[in-house]
Design a protein around this motif. Structure first.
Motif, PDB file in Angstrom:
ATOM      1  N   VAL B  83      66.943  58.054  36.625  1.00 53.62           N
ATOM      2  CA  VAL B  83      67.745  56.926  36.169  1.00 53.62           C
ATOM      3  C   VAL B  83      66.874  55.687  36.286  1.00 53.62           C
ATOM      4  CG1 VAL B  83      69.776  55.542  36.603  1.00 53.62           C
ATOM      5  CG2 VAL B  83      69.878  57.996  36.894  1.00 53.62           C
ATOM      6  N   GLU B  84      66.536  55.100  35.136  1.00 54.48           N
ATOM      7  CA  GLU B  84      65.687  53.916  35.170  1.00 54.48           C
ATOM      8  C   GLU B  84      66.543  52.674  35.255  1.00 54.48           C
ATOM      9  OE1 GLU B  84      63.112  53.809  31.916  1.00 54.48           O
ATOM     10  OE2 GLU B  84      62.369  55.832  32.206  1.00 54.48           O
ATOM     11  N   LYS B  85      66.018  51.674  35.976  1.00 52.00           N
ATOM     12  CA  LYS B  85      66.744  50.431  36.102  1.00 52.00           C
ATOM     13  C   LYS B  85      65.995  49.383  35.300  1.00 52.00           C
ATOM     14  CE  LYS B  85      66.592  47.872  39.718  1.00 52.00           C
ATOM     15  NZ  LYS B  85      66.771  47.152  40.991  1.00 52.00           N
ATOM     16  N   ARG B  86      66.567  48.918  34.207  1.00 52.48           N
ATOM     17  CA  ARG B  86      65.896  47.923  33.376  1.00 52.48           C
ATOM     18  C   ARG B  86      66.619  46.603  33.552  1.00 52.48           C
ATOM     19  NH1 ARG B  86      64.756  50.828  27.720  1.00 52.48           N
ATOM     20  NH2 ARG B  86      63.636  52.598  28.559  1.00 52.48           N
ATOM     21  N   GLU B  87      65.869  45.620  34.047  1.00 60.51           N
ATOM     22  CA  GLU B  87      66.537  44.347  34.313  1.00 60.51           C
ATOM     23  C   GLU B  87      66.549  43.476  33.080  1.00 60.51           C
ATOM     24  OE1 GLU B  87      65.032  42.550  37.788  1.00 60.51           O
ATOM     25  OE2 GLU B  87      64.876  44.418  38.875  1.00 60.51           O
ATOM     26  N   ASN B  88      65.508  43.557  32.253  1.00 62.82           N
ATOM     27  CA  ASN B  88      65.425  42.668  31.099  1.00 62.82           C
ATOM     28  C   ASN B  88      65.000  43.475  29.881  1.00 62.82           C
ATOM     29  OD1 ASN B  88      65.532  40.339  29.731  1.00 62.82           O
ATOM     30  ND2 ASN B  88      64.125  39.222  31.047  1.00 62.82           N
ATOM     31  N   PRO B  89      65.942  44.105  29.176  1.00 62.05           N
ATOM     32  CA  PRO B  89      65.527  44.986  28.072  1.00 62.05           C
ATOM     33  C   PRO B  89      64.906  44.241  26.917  1.00 62.05           C
ATOM     34  CG  PRO B  89      67.915  44.975  28.342  1.00 62.05           C
ATOM     35  CD  PRO B  89      67.367  44.148  29.433  1.00 62.05           C
ATOM     36  N   ARG B  90      65.291  42.944  26.699  1.00 62.69           N
ATOM     37  CA  ARG B  90      64.732  42.263  25.534  1.00 62.69           C
ATOM     38  C   ARG B  90      63.263  41.931  25.729  1.00 62.69           C
ATOM     39  NH1 ARG B  90      68.882  38.028  23.429  1.00 62.69           N
ATOM     40  NH2 ARG B  90      67.127  36.747  24.007  1.00 62.69           N
ATOM     41  N   THR B  91      62.882  41.560  26.968  1.00 55.76           N
ATOM     42  CA  THR B  91      61.469  41.283  27.216  1.00 55.76           C
ATOM     43  C   THR B  91      60.627  42.532  27.033  1.00 55.76           C
ATOM     44  OG1 THR B  91      62.245  39.746  28.888  1.00 55.76           O
ATOM     45  CG2 THR B  91      59.898  40.203  28.836  1.00 55.76           C
ATOM     46  N   GLY B  96      56.720  45.547  23.932  1.00 52.68           N
ATOM     47  CA  GLY B  96      56.378  46.800  23.279  1.00 52.68           C
ATOM     48  C   GLY B  96      56.004  46.594  21.824  1.00 52.68           C
ATOM     49  N   VAL B  97      56.736  45.722  21.142  1.00 47.57           N
ATOM     50  CA  VAL B  97      56.428  45.459  19.724  1.00 47.57           C
ATOM     51  C   VAL B  97      55.065  44.794  19.596  1.00 47.57           C
ATOM     52  CG1 VAL B  97      57.087  43.982  17.801  1.00 47.57           C
ATOM     53  CG2 VAL B  97      58.774  45.430  18.861  1.00 47.57           C
ATOM     54  N   ILE B  98      54.776  43.835  20.491  1.00 49.74           N
ATOM     55  CA  ILE B  98      53.479  43.153  20.426  1.00 49.74           C
ATOM     56  C   ILE B  98      52.340  44.131  20.672  1.00 49.74           C
ATOM     57  CG2 ILE B  98      52.043  41.423  21.576  1.00 49.74           C
ATOM     58  CD1 ILE B  98      54.479  39.754  21.991  1.00 49.74           C
ATOM     59  N   ALA B  99      52.512  44.978  21.679  1.00 51.16           N
ATOM     60  CA  ALA B  99      51.460  45.955  21.995  1.00 51.16           C
ATOM     61  C   ALA B  99      51.253  46.925  20.832  1.00 51.16           C
ATOM     62  CB  ALA B  99      51.818  46.714  23.270  1.00 51.16           C
ATOM     63  N   ALA B 100      52.340  47.344  20.190  1.00 52.82           N
ATOM     64  CA  ALA B 100      52.224  48.299  19.088  1.00 52.82           C
ATOM     65  C   ALA B 100      51.489  47.670  17.909  1.00 52.82           C
ATOM     66  CB  ALA B 100      53.603  48.794  18.658  1.00 52.82           C
TER      67      ALA B 100
END
Lengths: 51, 195
Positions: B83-91, B96-100
């Motif tokens: 179970v992953e805990k993501r605090e800020n999904p938009r960041t 991820g988009v920038i890296a891709a």
């Protein structure tokens, strides 16, 4: 029968497809890593056969 | 003719082994089939004349990577779902988009510019290992050293993470001390579980 570049490309794409099926199918985390390794190896064959 | 026989034989074996890896329900069968498939892939490197790479494939992939997976399967319980805990999904999404896009630009940049020149042409007199050594220690020396430093950092991090209980050595303690220690550890845990 001559083994041309196309043979290696077909083999690499078949292995890539097998890896993709594995990634989509496996729910266990370690099995997911196995399928990712298959994907990596398929692209390695491709890279070496083009040279 | 021998090349065709070898190619088809190893292709059939590799496809069979990897199909077993992704289709079987038992983890140990998947691990064994995976190791066999890695060795059969190195056969393709030998057919293509890259003997150094074929040996590296056997040593690194089958010897190190699959052994690592075997140890991971031995010591860790992978049946529980994470179970992953993501605090800020938009960041995370933006990064991820920038890296891709960066990766895509780096990879397709040879298509855009045509100013490509071969600085280290392949000489027929050199063997495979000599050619790789020539490139590795002249042109790619800095990435080579950086990769060595990265491996050192990873090793130290692994020792620090695994050495949390390293002040007690199990081989030097007596049997009674080990029994006392394990009893003292399990008693608070069972009390916590009861509440």
């Amino acid at each position: 029968m001559e083994i041309t570049l196309a043979h290696y490309l077909v083999l690499s794409s078949v292995l890539f497809a097998i890896g993709l099926i594995g990634v989509m199918r496996r729910k266990n985390l370690l099995m997911l890593f196995f399928a990712t390794e298959i994907l990596l190896n398929a692209t390695n064959i491709d890279r070496k056969s083009v040279v | 003719m021998f090349e065709a026989i070898a190619f088809y034989l190893f292709a059939a074996l590799t496809i069979g082994m990897f199909t077993i890896t992704v289709m079987t329900s038992q983890a140990l069968y998947a691990l064994t089939a995976m190791a066999a498939g890695m060795i059969f892939i190195s056969a393709f490197f030998f057919i293509l004349g890259a003997d150094f790479l074929g040996v590296i494939q056997i040593i690194v992939y089958t010897g190190a990577v699959m052994a690592l997976y075997a140890f991971g399967m031995m010591f860790f319980d992978t049946t529980r779902t994470l179970v992953e805990k993501r605090e800020n999904p938009r960041t995370i999404f933006l990064l991820g988009v920038i890296a891709a896009t960066l990766v895509v630009f780096i990879v397709i940049s040879p298509i855009i510019s045509t100013h490509l020149e071969a600085r280290y042409p392949i000489e027929a007199a050199l063997g495979n290992s000599q050619a790789i050594g020539l490139i590795l220690f002249t042109k790619f020396l800095v990435p080579f050293e950086v990769a060595a430093v990265m491996l050192l950092v990873a090793m130290i991090a692994g020792i620090v993470l695994a050495g949390k209980k390293m002040d007690k050595s199990l081989t030097l303690m007596a049997e009674e001390e080990i029994a006392l220690m394990s009893a003292a550890q399990t008693k608070p845990e069972s009390q916590e579980g009861a509440h």
